[in-house]
Design a protein around this motif. Structure first.
Motif, PDB file in Angstrom:
ATOM      1  N   VAL A  51       0.965  -1.099   0.176  1.00 54.46           N
ATOM      2  CA  VAL A  51      -0.111  -0.023  -0.121  1.00 54.46           C
ATOM      3  C   VAL A  51       0.941   1.364  -0.028  1.00 54.46           C
ATOM      4  N   LEU A  52       2.298   1.154  -0.387  1.00 55.16           N
ATOM      5  CA  LEU A  52       2.948   2.265   0.019  1.00 55.16           C
ATOM      6  C   LEU A  52       2.827   3.448  -1.023  1.00 55.16           C
ATOM      7  N   GLY A  53       2.435   3.054  -2.335  1.00 51.65           N
ATOM      8  CA  GLY A  53       2.164   3.919  -3.365  1.00 51.65           C
ATOM      9  C   GLY A  53       0.823   4.997  -2.877  1.00 51.65           C
ATOM     10  N   VAL A  54      -0.076   4.243  -2.521  1.00 49.59           N
ATOM     11  CA  VAL A  54      -1.314   4.898  -2.244  1.00 49.59           C
ATOM     12  C   VAL A  54      -1.240   5.731  -0.900  1.00 49.59           C
ATOM     13  N   LEU A  55      -0.404   5.204   0.024  1.00 48.17           N
ATOM     14  CA  LEU A  55       0.006   5.786   1.313  1.00 48.17           C
ATOM     15  C   LEU A  55       0.810   7.052   0.999  1.00 48.17           C
ATOM     16  N   CYS A  56       1.516   7.048   0.114  1.00 42.73           N
ATOM     17  CA  CYS A  56       2.277   8.326  -0.379  1.00 42.73           C
ATOM     18  C   CYS A  56       1.368   9.482  -0.917  1.00 42.73           C
ATOM     19  N   ALA A  57       0.427   8.680  -1.865  1.00 46.92           N
ATOM     20  CA  ALA A  57      -0.500   9.776  -2.495  1.00 46.92           C
ATOM     21  C   ALA A  57      -1.280  10.528  -1.624  1.00 46.92           C
ATOM     22  N   THR A  58      -2.005   9.561  -0.678  1.00 53.75           N
ATOM     23  CA  THR A  58      -2.971  10.253   0.088  1.00 53.75           C
ATOM     24  C   THR A  58      -2.369  11.155   1.073  1.00 53.75           C
ATOM     25  N   GLY A  59      -0.934  10.977   1.693  1.00 50.23           N
ATOM     26  CA  GLY A  59      -0.352  11.868   2.383  1.00 50.23           C
ATOM     27  C   GLY A  59      -0.181  13.057   1.782  1.00 50.23           C
ATOM     28  N   MET A  60       0.164  13.035   0.281  1.00 48.10           N
ATOM     29  CA  MET A  60       0.513  14.174  -0.399  1.00 48.10           C
ATOM     30  C   MET A  60      -0.672  15.149  -0.273  1.00 48.10           C
ATOM     31  N   ILE A  61      -1.963  14.563  -0.692  1.00 47.12           N
ATOM     32  CA  ILE A  61      -3.049  15.089  -1.020  1.00 47.12           C
ATOM     33  C   ILE A  61      -3.313  15.778   0.224  1.00 47.12           C
ATOM     34  N   LYS A  62      -3.320  15.120   1.390  1.00 46.85           N
ATOM     35  CA  LYS A  62      -3.567  15.886   2.775  1.00 46.85           C
ATOM     36  C   LYS A  62      -2.698  16.906   2.776  1.00 46.85           C
TER      37      LYS A  62
END
Length: 619
Positions: free
Chosen positions: A111-122
């Motif tokens: 889930v690292l890719g999605v984890l990075c993406a959602t963190g950047m969106i936050k």
């Protein structure tokens, strides 16, 4: 299955699946560890269509396949019911700390890719609100917030899926367990004590959203329960009764056991922290800053939240959580150091979004994707975190409101009477965490060449002065030198078996290109495998499809297992007889383990004599 027949034949000829201890694969070969190598039909395997050769080395029984080995491996694993390489690694004896890190990093990896993406969106959402480009009451903000928060809020469901894969539980059962932890009704009763058939259930004050350890523990228990139920439940009803009993037992057990333990541990942490702070704010800051990331991983940090809320309500300010704020900059600085030092493109691509989200206080991508799996960077981030916490404790920094994370936490530490030393303490701690983490990590970090195929990836950036040594191969055959691309066999022309060169022979003699051992002499004598004393694995293949001659026209001068010297005569072959039979005599000379080397450099000569320099292998 594309390679079903080949996979079945390989399994049968290594002695059957009961003779296999473990199976992995590399670029070109299946690597078996057999219980008894004498049970393997080596000669049958060597002559099998789809198998290049068999090599016995380092306690491994290696079946050389070629570049499509991952597909063959998948079919062999499926048909034989073998554990995959990652599963075999899990069986290795690990220390408790290493085992914990292996589990956590394995669960987070998918889930690292999605984890990075959602963190950047936050982070993006926070920037838009801070710069007044967006109101936090607007529908645009709500949509962006939903995207940024979705993974974190429903973390137990995502981790239920990945942890189930790690522990070999039905993955939908794992998702169901995770979903039960964040079910709206359950979330709504957070902090309350209930009962299940008369047994008390203490719900953590924050619920289970964004938690990590509870779901991993629950899935581990569920995997054990599922195995038991699979053994005792009849096959005809397993499809629904196994998950039925697994869920019925594990979910209530999770609420009854994990909830009370988490609540008790959190409360204990709160009491201990307040005692330390009353004794010395500096010591408390070092303690909280150093262990904050560990507390968050186990969900223990929630024990400090009620204390902080009470301090805000009663005292108008809270000093307890302040030492934890700059820890994200320590973590981010460490990742920046890795990003600046590493030569590995894949690792750097993970670092970039982790740094971006880290500035906004979202460090999960950095922790679970980079520093924790590598251990030393995580430990360093905790040490630097302790420094930042000590600075904040020394300045007695106090928070006056519940605000943002990362750089957006700063306004929360401005006193109602104006900027004071506490605010400067926070600012200094953030800068120190970022700079100290980055510089220290940059100085001590070294790429692990075993990861991501770094030797191959970095070879172009390595200066010739840094090359440790080289091994020189002399030409085994006299004749015209040709590039591999000109060989009329795509296995060789496309480099599927490794790098090398080809020779159109003008003389029917083959000599050894190195000092080494004859590891393979095909029964048809058309190909010779040599392992040099320095470890280079060399294949000399005389002609194309000459295996069909069944040895006619070939006269070996050595036997398999013989020790040979560079220039020693290995074999004689009749060029005219081979050509008259309709076969090419073009002879590829291949370094079959060329991926183990920094580079393979071929001669630029057009014609070559036996014993002249043909290939340099850079070690």
């Amino acid at each position: 299955m594309k390679y079903e027949k080949l996979a079945k034949d390989i399994i049968a000829n290594v002695g059957g699946k009961e003779n296999v201890n473990s199976l992995t694969h590399c670029i070109t070969r299946l690597r078996f560890k057999l219980k008894d190598e004498s049970k393997a039909n080596t000669e049958v395997l060597k002559n099998m269509d789809g198998v290049v050769t068999v090599v016995k080395s380092g306690g491994q029984y290696q079946v050389v396949i070629g570049n499509h080995v991952p597909d063959v491996y998948a079919d062999v694993v499926s048909i034989g019911g073998f554990s995959t390489a990652s599963e075999n690694a899990e069986k290795e004896k690990l220390s408790p700390l290493n085992a914990f890190i292996d589990i956590v990093s394995g669960v987070f990896q998918p889930v690292l890719g999605v984890l990075c993406a959602t963190g950047m969106i936050k982070g993006l959402n926070a920037v838009l609100v801070a710069t007044k480009l967006l109101e936090d009451t607007s529908s645009t903000y709500m949509v962006l917030n939903a995207i940024g928060d979705c993974l974190f809020y429903f973390f137990p469901i995502f981790l239920g899926f990945t942890a189930a894969k790690k522990f070999k539980l039905n993955q939908f059962t794992g998702m169901a367990i995770g979903a039960s932890l964040v079910y709206p009704t359950i979330t709504g009763i957070a902090g309350q004590t209930l009962d299940f058939i008369g047994i008390p259930m203490v719900m953590p004050a924050s619920g289970y959203s964004s938690t990590v350890i509870p779901i991993i523990l629950a899935i581990y228990i569920a995997s054990k329960a599922e195995k038991i139920f699979k053994k005792i439940i009849p096959d005809v009803v397993k499809a629904f009764l196994v998950p039925f009993f697994t869920l019925l037992i594990v979910v209530p057990l999770t609420f009854m056991a994990i909830g009370p333990v988490a609540t008790w541990a959190s409360n204990l942490l709160g009491d201990v922290t307040m005692s330390i702070y009353n004794f010395s704010p500096l010591v408390a800051g070092i303690f909280l800053g150093g262990f904050w990331q560990v507390f968050v991983m186990f969900g223990l940090h929630w024990g400090l939240v009620p204390i902080a809320m009470n301090n805000l309500a009663i005292l108008g300010g809270d000093p307890v959580l302040a030492p934890t704020v700059a820890v994200c900059f320590a973590q981010t600085g460490v990742v920046m150091g890795i990003m600046m030092k590493t030569k590995n493109k894949k690792l750097r691509s993970l670092c970039i979004p982790s740094v971006i989200s880290g500035f906004f206080g979202v460090t999960e991508p950095a922790i679970y994707g980079i520093t924790l799996p590598k251990k030393k960077p995580f430990i360093l981030s905790c040490i630097v975190g302790a420094v930042t916490g000590g600075i904040i404790g020394f300045f007695r920094t106090t928070g006056y409101m519940v605000g943002g994370l990362g750089i957006f936490a700063l306004p929360s530490y401005i006193s109602p009477s104006g900027i004071d030393k506490g605010f400067y303490g926070m600012l200094i701690a953030m800068v120190v965490g970022l700079v100290l983490g980055c510089i220290t990590m940059f100085v001590i970090y070294k790429d692990d060449e075993k990861e991501y195929g770094l030797k191959n990836e970095n070879k172009d950036s390595i200066k010739s002065t840094e090359l440790i040594s080289k091994e020189v191969l002399v030409s085994p055959v006299k004749g015209e030198v040709l590039p591999l691309e000109m060989v009329k066999d795509e296995v060789f022309s496309k480099g599927l078996l490794g790098k090398g060169i080809a020779i159109e022979p003008s003389e029917g003699k083959v000599v050894s290109p190195v000092d080494g051992v004859i590891t393979t002499l095909f029964p048809t004598y058309h190909a010779i495998g040599i392992t040099s004393d320095n470890g280079a694995e060399i294949l000399i293949h005389i002609g194309m499809d000459t295996v069909q001659l069944n040895g006619k026209g070939f006269t070996p001068k050595i036997a398999q297992g013989d020790k040979v010297k560079a220039g020693q005569l290995l074999l004689e072959f009749n060029i005219n007889a081979i050509k008259e039979a309709g076969f090419s005599v073009t002879t590829p000379v291949i370094i079959t383990n060329s991926d183990n080397y920094l580079d393979v450099i071929e001669t630029d000569k057009k014609e070559i004599e036996c014993k002249e320099e043909l290939i340099k292998v850079m070690i």
